[in-house]
Design a protein around this motif. Sequence first.
Motif, short mmCIF file in Angstrom:
data_model
loop_
_atom_site.label_atom_id
_atom_site.label_comp_id
_atom_site.label_asym_id
_atom_site.label_seq_id
_atom_site.Cartn_x
_atom_site.Cartn_y
_atom_site.Cartn_z
N ILE A 80 -4.09 0.02 3.13
CA ILE A 80 -3.69 -0.41 1.78
C ILE A 80 -3.40 0.80 0.89
N ASN A 81 -4.17 1.87 1.09
CA ASN A 81 -3.98 3.04 0.23
C ASN A 81 -2.67 3.76 0.50
N ILE A 82 -1.95 3.38 1.55
CA ILE A 82 -0.59 3.91 1.71
C ILE A 82 0.25 3.47 0.51
N GLU A 83 -0.07 2.29 0.00
CA GLU A 83 0.69 1.74 -1.13
C GLU A 83 0.46 2.55 -2.40
N VAL A 84 -0.67 3.30 -2.44
CA VAL A 84 -0.95 4.14 -3.60
C VAL A 84 0.14 5.19 -3.77
N LEU A 85 0.73 5.63 -2.66
CA LEU A 85 1.81 6.61 -2.75
C LEU A 85 2.97 6.06 -3.57
N PHE A 110 7.45 -6.52 5.22
CA PHE A 110 6.43 -6.47 6.26
C PHE A 110 5.26 -5.58 5.82
N LEU A 111 5.59 -4.43 5.21
CA LEU A 111 4.53 -3.52 4.76
C LEU A 111 3.65 -4.18 3.70
N ILE A 112 4.27 -4.70 2.65
CA ILE A 112 3.49 -5.30 1.57
C ILE A 112 2.76 -6.55 2.07
N GLY A 113 3.39 -7.30 2.94
CA GLY A 113 2.73 -8.47 3.51
C GLY A 113 1.48 -8.07 4.28
N SER A 114 1.59 -6.99 5.05
CA SER A 114 0.42 -6.50 5.79
C SER A 114 -0.67 -6.05 4.83
N GLU A 116 -1.21 -7.18 1.85
CA GLU A 116 -1.80 -8.36 1.22
C GLU A 116 -2.80 -9.04 2.14
N VAL A 117 -2.45 -9.18 3.41
CA VAL A 117 -3.37 -9.81 4.37
C VAL A 117 -4.64 -8.97 4.50
#
Length: 437
Positions: A80-85, A110-114, A116-117
Amino acid sequence: MNYLPNIIFAIALIVGFGYFARNVKKLVRNIKLGQDVDVSDNRSQRWKNMINIALGQSKMVKRPVSGFLHVVVYIGFIIINIEVLEIIIDGLFGTHRIFSQVLPEAVYGFLIGSFEVLAFLVFVAVVVFWIRRNIIKIQRFWKSEMKGWPKNDGNFILYFEMVLMILFLVMNAADTTFQNMESGNVISQFISPLFSGMSPESLHIIERGAWWLHIVGILIFLNYLYFSKHLHILLAFPNTFYGRVNNKGQLNNLESVTKEVKMMMDPDADPFAAAPEGAEDETPAKFGASDVQDLTWVQLLNAYTCTECGRCTSECPANLTGKKLSPRKIMMDTRDRLEEVGKNIDVNNGEFKDDGKQLLGDYITNEEIWACTSCNACVEACPVSIDPLSIIIEMRRYLVMEQSAAPAELNNMMTNIENNGAPWPYNQMDRLNWKNE
């Protein structure tokens, strides 16, 4: 274009990471207060240990329920912290979901869906952890040392994680642009109906509010780690790398004692001989440890890595039979004393001034360390290769060799060994009499 939000974001980022770097520097300084120790051996095995234990969670899953839940939280937070970038780039340059503009929609979805899950699974796992700790009240979380701050700290971490996951999902649910993509909103699509009927302006405020709280919460959580048992998130990797690789039952020898014994056994040695010309007079080494500065830096790293999970104490036979010893408390006391020494250095311009206290006596009692059976159950149980036994042994050595303060039974045994060559009170001519008793 209004650059104020970007400036505020940059300031928050600098302050957050700057304070974190300051605490890391202090952490390294405190660990380096320990004695030097050579841990350059068996590097291939050390790398394997780090990969298997810290990264692969191999010892964590020995208890399937808590192990599986921990793996979910562990993997979830990393990914999830990949999204912090993306959040950092958006915050600094004023963009909105920059990765959606550079990645194909299917890939981004696909990334954001992953994410969220995983966020949902992390939330569920954390709720279960909270129930186990506060409703079911698993015994190892309610030992005497787990009162006050240690108890509250465990819950604070869980609340932090719950809130961060909720903010991430709310941020996505209130983002109309993202919801209209209909790709990646695997979980947030079930939350977005809560905001139906709201004006676009209200949705924007909710989305921006969740966005800001999410990134600020991450920065707060990052800096909270130094004051929390959750330092193991960072230190588990070096701790497993520098952990013991030899046989668990093997104890180290004190070099000073080894030299003295060799001299006693050498018929040609002259203990009163003058030191070689040019050699400096050596101050006799302190036997064992009475305070944190007497321990090795690896042992101090152990203390900071302890996550207070209590697996060591729950496996300790001395603790299970009602003795005062708790291996977890040994590590917590070592960390608390090390922090106290660090604060002493901070207020005295980088120099430690004797405060009349020490680890042995003021934090850890003689009763605790003599209750240990040296069975290594605590070492084997620890999911991040912490070694409470090594600290206990060093404090025992101090009591025996520096203070002559061993229990009467042990003193009698050592006297018998010295006089009779055996633990029993028989002279050498009668050493086999024990067979008849």
